[in-house]
Design a protein around this motif. Structure first.
Motif, PDB file in Angstrom:
ATOM      1  N   CYS A 214       0.679  -1.664  -0.165  1.00 23.89           N
ATOM      2  CA  CYS A 214      -0.403  -0.321  -0.292  1.00 23.89           C
ATOM      3  C   CYS A 214       0.688   0.710  -0.045  1.00 23.89           C
ATOM      4  CB  CYS A 214      -1.080  -0.021   1.174  1.00 23.89           C
ATOM      5  SG  CYS A 214      -1.774   1.403   1.477  1.00 23.89           S
TER       6      CYS A 214
ATOM      7  N   SER B  30       0.046   3.328   3.387  1.00 25.34           N
ATOM      8  CA  SER B  30       0.903   2.658   5.198  1.00 25.34           C
ATOM      9  C   SER B  30       2.148   2.002   4.522  1.00 25.34           C
ATOM     10  CB  SER B  30      -0.556   1.743   5.363  1.00 25.34           C
ATOM     11  OG  SER B  30      -0.325   0.525   5.157  1.00 25.34           O
TER      12      SER B  30
ATOM     13  N   CYS C  40      -7.491  -2.277  -1.561  1.00 22.45           N
ATOM     14  CA  CYS C  40      -6.465  -2.235  -0.338  1.00 22.45           C
ATOM     15  C   CYS C  40      -6.776  -2.732   1.105  1.00 22.45           C
ATOM     16  CB  CYS C  40      -6.199  -1.381  -0.075  1.00 22.45           C
ATOM     17  SG  CYS C  40      -4.169  -1.457   1.284  1.00 22.45           S
TER      18      CYS C  40
ATOM     19  N   CYS D 280      -5.294  -2.275   3.892  1.00 22.28           N
ATOM     20  CA  CYS D 280      -5.763  -2.407   5.053  1.00 22.28           C
ATOM     21  C   CYS D 280      -6.359  -0.531   4.478  1.00 22.28           C
ATOM     22  CB  CYS D 280      -4.003  -1.734   5.068  1.00 22.28           C
ATOM     23  SG  CYS D 280      -3.447  -0.348   3.480  1.00 22.28           S
ATOM     24  N   CYS D 281      -6.598  -0.090   3.705  1.00 25.68           N
ATOM     25  CA  CYS D 281      -7.400   1.245   3.742  1.00 25.68           C
ATOM     26  C   CYS D 281      -8.435   1.235   2.901  1.00 25.68           C
ATOM     27  CB  CYS D 281      -6.313   2.157   2.939  1.00 25.68           C
ATOM     28  SG  CYS D 281      -5.457   2.274   1.035  1.00 25.68           S
TER      29      CYS D 281
HETATM   30 ZN   LIG Z   1      -3.766   0.353   2.355  1.00 26.72          ZN
END
Ligand SMILES: [Zn+2]
Length: 237
Positions: A119, A122, A138, A140-141
């Motif tokens: 990513c 991050s 993604c 994470c986000c």
């Molecule tokens: Zn991310």
């Protein structure tokens, strides 16, 4: 004994992985620099995704070879030993060392990994789907468009350099396998080993940096390494 093993394109080529140096550095008529640089990615992300998707797909058509398995045998032996330490550093982005018997964390991929994505917001690293593109969400986000191949591109700094330098400083045996032709980083690595270190080069041909090694074993790594590692391990035990 402290052992450092550096592997390069030659060991993957023996498994049938194509290097673009064979094709004059071209992929579908694009210069490799255009599909493997931050500038290329901002100019044409789809092209870059497509290039790495093709390379990831190619991994399914190849298998690890006896050289990968011998290195894994040595590393795993040393992991169970209190007297010896061996670390593998590879310039290769394929997963053939892992398939040859090593755990993810045993392999220092200086130039990143085809099977991973990162990513850009991050900097977190994840397993990549076979097909990665600008629509991939993604983990994470939870947004699309932030993911890039976890590959060190032209102009970017390789991973694990500091860790490598500190190991090389106290290295007793340095093995360079299949890193022909290109001086960096093998030449720099060799120059960081102490005087007392034994430096061994295993390659199809002599290279520009062959003179700095104590021993050259010329031929396919898959032919040479199984016996070499067995003999080495006899000496270790
Ligand atoms: Zn991310």
């Amino acid at each position: 004994m402290n052992i450092v093993i550096l592997t390069g394109a030659g060991i993957s080529a023996e498994s049938g992985i194509k290097t673009f140096r064979d094709a004059n550095g071209l992929w579908e008529n694009h210069a490799v620099e255009d599909v493997a640089s931050p500038e290329g990615f901002s100019r044409d992300p789809q092209l870059v995704y497509r290039f790495y998707n093709a390379r990831r797909a190619q991994l399914q058509e190849v298998a690890d070879n006896p050289a990968h398995r011998s290195i894994a045998k040595l590393i795993n032996y040393c992991k169970n030993s209190t007297k010896h330490h061996a670390q593998l550093i590879t310039q290769n982005v394929d997963d053939l060392h892992e398939r040859g018997g090593l755990k993810d964390q045993d392999v220092w991929h200086m130039h990143g990994e085809l099977k991973k994505m990162r990513c850009q917001k991050s900097a977190q690293v994840f397993t990549s789907p076979l097909h990665l593109d600008e629509k991939t969400l993604c983990p994470c986000c939870h947004q699309a468009g932030n993911l890039r191949p976890h590959i060190v591109w032209f102009g970017e700094i390789p991973f694990y350099l500091e860790e490598a330098f500190s190991l090389l400083n106290k290295c007793d045996l340095f093995l360079s396998v299949g890193t022909s032709g290109f001086v960096y980083p093998a030449a720099q690595f060799v120059s960081m080993t102490p005087e007392t270190c034994r430096r061994v080069e295993i390659n199809l041909n002599d290279t520009q940096i062959s003179p700095v090694f104590d021993q050259h074993l010329t031929g396919k790594a898959g032919d040479i390494l199984p016996d070499y590692v067995d003999e080495l391990m006899e000496g270790l035990s």
